[in-house]
Design an enzyme around this catalytic site. Structure first.
Site, PDB file in Angstrom:
ATOM      1  N   SER A 299     -20.211   8.624  -0.959  1.00  0.00           N
ATOM      2  CA  SER A 299     -20.048   9.673  -0.091  1.00  0.00           C
ATOM      3  C   SER A 299     -20.415  10.913  -0.492  1.00  0.00           C
ATOM      4  O   SER A 299     -20.148  11.560  -1.780  1.00  0.00           O
ATOM      5  CB  SER A 299     -18.397   9.633   0.528  1.00  0.00           C
ATOM      6  OG  SER A 299     -17.503   9.613  -0.328  1.00  0.00           O
TER       7      SER A 299
ATOM      8  N   ASP B 281     -13.908   5.647   7.643  1.00  0.00           N
ATOM      9  CA  ASP B 281     -13.096   5.158   6.660  1.00  0.00           C
ATOM     10  C   ASP B 281     -13.990   3.797   6.129  1.00  0.00           C
ATOM     11  O   ASP B 281     -14.639   3.276   6.935  1.00  0.00           O
ATOM     12  CB  ASP B 281     -11.834   4.610   7.302  1.00  0.00           C
ATOM     13  CG  ASP B 281     -10.787   3.833   6.229  1.00  0.00           C
ATOM     14  OD1 ASP B 281     -10.228   4.417   5.343  1.00  0.00           O
ATOM     15  OD2 ASP B 281     -11.167   2.555   6.095  1.00  0.00           O
TER      16      ASP B 281
ATOM     17  N   ASP C 235     -18.659  -1.945  -2.806  1.00  0.00           N
ATOM     18  CA  ASP C 235     -17.221  -1.439  -3.380  1.00  0.00           C
ATOM     19  C   ASP C 235     -16.103  -2.289  -3.427  1.00  0.00           C
ATOM     20  O   ASP C 235     -15.903  -2.920  -2.549  1.00  0.00           O
ATOM     21  CB  ASP C 235     -17.046  -0.239  -2.660  1.00  0.00           C
ATOM     22  CG  ASP C 235     -18.013   1.019  -2.921  1.00  0.00           C
ATOM     23  OD1 ASP C 235     -18.669   1.079  -3.834  1.00  0.00           O
ATOM     24  OD2 ASP C 235     -18.061   1.659  -1.984  1.00  0.00           O
TER      25      ASP C 235
ATOM     26  N   HIS D  10     -10.852  14.155  -7.219  1.00  0.00           N
ATOM     27  CA  HIS D  10      -9.741  14.650  -6.534  1.00  0.00           C
ATOM     28  C   HIS D  10      -9.312  15.937  -6.845  1.00  0.00           C
ATOM     29  O   HIS D  10      -8.765  16.439  -6.107  1.00  0.00           O
ATOM     30  CB  HIS D  10      -8.405  13.865  -7.040  1.00  0.00           C
ATOM     31  CG  HIS D  10      -8.646  12.364  -6.675  1.00  0.00           C
ATOM     32  ND1 HIS D  10      -8.455  11.162  -7.708  1.00  0.00           N
ATOM     33  CD2 HIS D  10      -8.380  11.677  -5.492  1.00  0.00           C
ATOM     34  CE1 HIS D  10      -8.684  10.357  -6.999  1.00  0.00           C
ATOM     35  NE2 HIS D  10      -8.814  10.297  -5.739  1.00  0.00           N
TER      36      HIS D  10
ATOM     37  N   TRP E  21      -6.812  -3.712   2.333  1.00  0.00           N
ATOM     38  CA  TRP E  21      -6.459  -2.694   3.281  1.00  0.00           C
ATOM     39  C   TRP E  21      -6.320  -3.027   4.968  1.00  0.00           C
ATOM     40  O   TRP E  21      -6.674  -2.166   5.577  1.00  0.00           O
ATOM     41  CB  TRP E  21      -7.669  -1.648   2.828  1.00  0.00           C
ATOM     42  CG  TRP E  21      -7.389  -1.107   1.391  1.00  0.00           C
ATOM     43  CD1 TRP E  21      -6.375  -1.376   0.706  1.00  0.00           C
ATOM     44  CD2 TRP E  21      -8.283  -0.165   0.736  1.00  0.00           C
ATOM     45  NE1 TRP E  21      -6.570  -0.664  -0.732  1.00  0.00           N
ATOM     46  CE2 TRP E  21      -7.459  -0.068  -0.650  1.00  0.00           C
ATOM     47  CE3 TRP E  21      -9.289   0.676   1.038  1.00  0.00           C
ATOM     48  CZ2 TRP E  21      -8.245   0.781  -1.551  1.00  0.00           C
ATOM     49  CZ3 TRP E  21      -9.866   1.404   0.169  1.00  0.00           C
ATOM     50  CH2 TRP E  21      -9.268   1.555  -1.330  1.00  0.00           C
TER      51      TRP E  21
ATOM     52  N   CYS F 136     -11.725   1.689  -8.439  1.00  0.00           N
ATOM     53  CA  CYS F 136     -11.165   2.945  -8.935  1.00  0.00           C
ATOM     54  C   CYS F 136      -9.621   2.624  -8.792  1.00  0.00           C
ATOM     55  O   CYS F 136      -9.395   1.380  -8.330  1.00  0.00           O
ATOM     56  CB  CYS F 136     -11.538   4.084  -8.164  1.00  0.00           C
ATOM     57  SG  CYS F 136     -11.634   4.062  -6.378  1.00  0.00           S
TER      58      CYS F 136
ATOM     59  N   GLU G  98     -22.891   8.497   3.281  1.00  0.00           N
ATOM     60  CA  GLU G  98     -21.895   7.987   4.248  1.00  0.00           C
ATOM     61  C   GLU G  98     -21.344   8.756   5.261  1.00  0.00           C
ATOM     62  O   GLU G  98     -20.138   8.713   5.825  1.00  0.00           O
ATOM     63  CB  GLU G  98     -20.674   7.499   3.542  1.00  0.00           C
ATOM     64  CG  GLU G  98     -21.354   6.449   2.540  1.00  0.00           C
ATOM     65  CD  GLU G  98     -20.214   5.707   1.480  1.00  0.00           C
ATOM     66  OE1 GLU G  98     -19.059   5.994   2.216  1.00  0.00           O
ATOM     67  OE2 GLU G  98     -20.423   5.223   0.467  1.00  0.00           O
TER      68      GLU G  98
ATOM     69  N   ASN H 157       0.824  -1.090   0.028  1.00  0.00           N
ATOM     70  CA  ASN H 157      -0.285  -0.068   0.093  1.00  0.00           C
ATOM     71  C   ASN H 157       0.878   1.457  -0.089  1.00  0.00           C
ATOM     72  O   ASN H 157       0.452   2.426   0.154  1.00  0.00           O
ATOM     73  CB  ASN H 157      -0.787  -0.081   1.218  1.00  0.00           C
ATOM     74  CG  ASN H 157      -2.520  -0.033   0.755  1.00  0.00           C
ATOM     75  OD1 ASN H 157      -2.577   0.494  -0.235  1.00  0.00           O
ATOM     76  ND2 ASN H 157      -3.244  -0.940   1.597  1.00  0.00           N
TER      77      ASN H 157
HETATM   78  N1  GLN Z   1     -18.505   4.366  -1.512  1.00  0.00           N
HETATM   79  C1  GLN Z   1     -17.159   4.927  -1.301  1.00  0.00           C
HETATM   80  C2  GLN Z   1     -17.343   6.258  -1.336  1.00  0.00           C
HETATM   81  O1  GLN Z   1     -18.077   6.957  -2.095  1.00  0.00           O
HETATM   82  C3  GLN Z   1     -16.193   4.482  -2.171  1.00  0.00           C
HETATM   83  C4  GLN Z   1     -14.742   4.959  -1.967  1.00  0.00           C
HETATM   84  C5  GLN Z   1     -13.739   4.357  -3.149  1.00  0.00           C
HETATM   85  O2  GLN Z   1     -13.886   3.772  -3.975  1.00  0.00           O
HETATM   86  N2  GLN Z   1     -12.504   4.636  -2.533  1.00  0.00           N
HETATM   87  O3  GLN Z   1     -16.436   7.023  -0.584  1.00  0.00           O
HETATM   88 ZN    ZN Z   2     -13.514   4.945  -5.802  1.00  0.00          ZN
END
Ligand code: GLN
Ligand code: ZN
Length: 765
Positions: free
Chosen positions: A446, A502, A612, A705, A574, A657, A497, A126
């Site tokens: 989120s 986290d 996810d 981002h 993770w 992602c 969310e 990571n």
């Molecule tokens: N459901 C999560 C969010 O929207 C997905 C986050 C991710 O893919 N890293 O934050």
């Molecule tokens: Zn994502």
């Protein structure tokens, strides 16, 4: 005599001193001299710690203010022109390459506006490194002499070290051509680079270094012929130089066997091999070691937090001694300890029994030393006995074993991991329920995690507000997000969310078998550290984890609300996994816990459920072959176990992602709808690869981002491009990922434009 060695130590400090200092410097709160002082103190502290633990071979140049690969780019002057043109100081150039720099002009300095270099995952860890980026105009030369300076710094403290450098082949192979030089093959630069390595190595020798550690981790990958040839060439070249320190060629994270031909007979003094990750390579490696070469036995895990089993490890080392003799064996960490938290003694909240199972970087120093003493005939009886007792008690611990979970995992069959009917038959049933328009719009889960949310979560954790008050607050946040989505006209809503700190920790905290640290930070990239939860035992879900929030959200709107879960592979990847059970078993245990959650959501009236799996791609084994294809099979199976317990009319979504995906691997999950990161991949070939993807898909339309707001026309242009190859009736409209790091202002505008663009296309079709 057998020696002990450490390949690298975490540089972040026991209390994240490095993060505070670098961020302080970026924010103008401390001066560059103060920053350098923190660096120096951390190095001093780490060297002394290792010296006092009795480690024989202590690394230097494992320190970095940002990333050790980026340090090399600065050292070798691999700095694209877009950075050099600002005449920044070396440290500011380093930070600009690592994280970009935007600065207004002042009386003394000109304005700067430059984006960061690409950041990539370090093998299957990571950690992320900053990718060396080569151009035809790259002019190799030495900028300073960081490895020599740090060697001398340690020497000044009376500590002899073995400097670490990433080797030339790995450095080039892990790099890429810059956009102005796309036909440049990085490995073709080897001849220009080797003299610089030789120069820095001979400077190290002149300063007094007898040994260096040169890392070539690419030797555990499927190396193409030109890279294997480059290995031979590079080390033959070093062999021809006089006055270089002795080289330990270090590999880690896998087996070197497929590349042994490239390694055999190289003029290096020692080879370091990772026997934690790949114990099966022992015989082949022993057979390939030259008559005078030393073997560094990587036996204390640099990637995980479990206490070493001294008996087992000593047996491996003893076998090596038997073959090679004590003078040609070194006991070492499997890799740098960079990937482990600094010190278990900083954990104040861990259950005492569980704490006894762990060993963080500081404790691993003692482990290397004890094993070394033991195989050298030293008296370490007390340590060995304590270790044996502890290892045995972990094996038998009630905290670890749950027979109901084991039985249930054993009962997983084809039926449990298959939806009742294929997608073509599920789709009409789902359409009857949801009646969605063409180009349905949704988000990934989120919404902005505002300061207010963090403050209230902290208050709740500290007990200054009650559970009822906190729930009321969370519900008000959910309501805000629902009303917002209704107002701008999204089709499938989310609850936002707000209750989650986290995406893995939130579920881990509610699953039995997980442990959490308060200070177990590990560097992810630059000043970003993560605190991975630890899978300690068999995993099970005592009660529903996310139903309350989703049900509340659904109760206040007539639009469908998507339930939101983190998938089994992402929870596994993770976290620090168990080392006594294989990863597939852990994934299946998580899958069963999530299956119950999916079914509970459905029973509570949630008809769209997203699971996810952003970490699906990174779990891929480093080499092609049986292990990799097995991973694809069990990873997909785990996802399907979690999601196949629902009725045909329940729509399962998934999201990915951070990586390039192969549509075939996503297909195996059989989700009804997937969303993938796409906004930065405006590449016609990548779209084309998904053309025949059978189920529905949302290609992420904007970069979450960045605070930048794309216009409606930009969305329209983007969708038009996709529609040239991609069928309109399978196409969902959504962002790249969750919006938690964004502000509300840009979120409102971006999503509004996105929805307007979807409406525009509905009128065209
Ligand atoms: N459901 C999560 C969010 O929207 C997905 C986050 C991710 O893919 N890293 O934050
Ligand atoms: Zn994502």
């Amino acid at each position: 005599m057998v020696q002990s060695a450490v390949l690298g130590f975490p540089r972040i400090g026991p209390n994240r001193e490095l993060k505070k200092a670098t961020e302080g410097y970026w924010n103008g709160k401390i001066t560059v001299d103060e920053l350098f002082k923190v660096g120096k103190d951390l190095r001093t502290q780490n060297w002394k710690l290792q010296k006092e633990a009795g480690v024989d071979i202590i690394p230097s140049n494992d320190f970095s203010f940002y990333d050790q690969v980026l340090d090399l780019s600065l050292l070798f002057n691999v700095i694209p022109d877009r950075y050099t043109k600002y005449d920044l100081s070396p440290i500011d150039t380093l930070f600009a390459m690592g994280r970009g720099l935007q600065r207004k002009a002042t009386a003394t300095e000109k304005a700067v506006d430059v984006t960061a270099l690409e950041m990539v995952k370090w093998f299957d860890s990571n950690y992320h490194y900053v990718r060396p980026t080569f151009s035809k105009t790259t002019q190799f030369k030495l900028n300073g002499q960081k490895p020599v300076d740090e060697y001398l710094e340690a020497k000044g403290l009376g500590i002899q070290t073995r400097p670490v450098l990433l080797g030339p082949v790995s450095y080039l192979f892990l790099g890429k051509a810059d956009k102005d030089s796309l036909d440049l093959e990085p490995l073709s630069l080897l001849e220009q680079l080797l003299p610089l390595y030789a120069e820095i190595l001979s400077k190290l020798a002149a300063a007094g270094a007898t040994d260096v550690q040169i890392d070539e981790p690419v030797l555990v990958l499927d190396l193409p012929a030109n890279a294997q040839a480059a290995i031979k060439k590079a080390y033959a070249y070093f062999g021809e130089q006089s006055n270089l320190p002795k080289i330990t060629l270090a590999t880690y994270f896998g087996t070197v066997v497929p590349n042994l031909d490239a390694i055999k007979g190289l003029p290096v003094a020692a080879l370091h091999v990772d026997f934690v990750r790949a114990p099966e390579q022992f015989d082949d490696v022993i057979a390939a070691i030259g008559a005078k070469q030393t073997l560094s036995v990587g036996i204390v895990d640099g990637r995980n937090i479990w206490k070493n089993d001294f008996k087992k490890s000593s047996a491996v080392v003893n076998k090596a001694i038997e073959k090679l003799g004590a003078d040609r064996v070194v006991v070492a960490t499997s890799s740098s300890l960079l990937h482990t938290p600094v010190d278990l003694n900083n954990e104040t909240k861990l259950d005492a029994e569980i704490k006894g199972f762990f060993s963080f970087a500081t404790q691993k120093l003692d482990e290397v030393v004890v094993i070394t003493k033991h195989v050298s005939g030293g008296n370490v009886t007390a340590a060995l006995e304590a270790n044996a007792t502890s290892v045995e008690s972990r094996g038998k611990s009630k905290l670890i074993h749950n027979s109901a979970v084991k039985t249930r995992v054993a009962s997983i069959d084809e039926k449990m991991s298959t939806r009742a009917v294929p997608f073509e038959q599920r789709l009409p049933e789902q359409q009857k329920v949801f009646n969605l328009p063409l180009f349905p719009t949704t988000t990934i889960g989120s919404f902005p995690q505002t300061k207010d949310i963090r403050i209230n979560r902290n208050k709740f954790n500290k007990g200054t507000i009650s559970a009822e008050e906190y729930e009321k607050f969370i519900n008000s946040e959910i309501e805000k997000v629902i009303r917002f989505q209704e107002e701008i006209g999204l089709d499938v809503l989310v609850h936002g969310e707000p209750e989650r700190n986290d995406m893995v920790q939130y579920f881990g905290e509610q699953i039995n078998g997980y442990a959490f640290t308060v200070n177990g930070w590990v560097q992810s990239y630059g000043s970003r550290y993560v605190r991975p939860p630890i899978i300690v035992g068999d995993l099970s879900r005592p009660k529903a984890m996310s139903v309350k929030e989703s049900v509340y959200a659904q109760s206040i709107t007539s639009k469908p609300v998507k339930g939101m879960l983190t998938g089994p592979i992402t929870c596994l990847r993770w976290s620090f996994p168990r080392d006594d059970v294989d990863q597939k078993t852990q994934a299946m245990q998580l899958a069963l816990a999530l299956r119950d959650e999916v079914n509970d959501l459905e029973a509570a009236g949630i008809n769209v459920i997203q699971v996810d799996e952003p970490a699906l791609r990174e779990g891929l084994p480093l080499r092609e072959g049986a292990e990799r294809s097995a991973y694809y099979t069990w990873a997909a199976e785990a996802f399907r176990v979690a999601t196949s317990g629902v009725a045909n009319k329940t729509q399962i979504h998934s999201h990915f992602c951070y990586s390039d995906l192969d549509p075939n691997h996503i297909k195996a999950l059989d989700a009804d709808v997937v969303s993938i990161e796409f906004s930065k991949k405006d590449d016609a070939n990548y779209i084309a690869e998904f053309k025949n993807y059978p189920n529905h898909i949302g290609l992420g339309l904007f970069d979450i981002h960045s605070p930048r707001v794309p216009s409606k026309d930009e969305f329209i242009a983007k969708i038009s491009t996709v529609l040239k190859t991609y069928p309109a009736d399978k196409f969902w409209v959504n962002p790249d990922c969750g919006l938690k790091t964004r502000g509300w202002e840009e979120t409102r505008l971006s999503l509004t434009h996105m929805v307007e663009a979807a409406k525009y296309f509905r009128e065209q079709y």
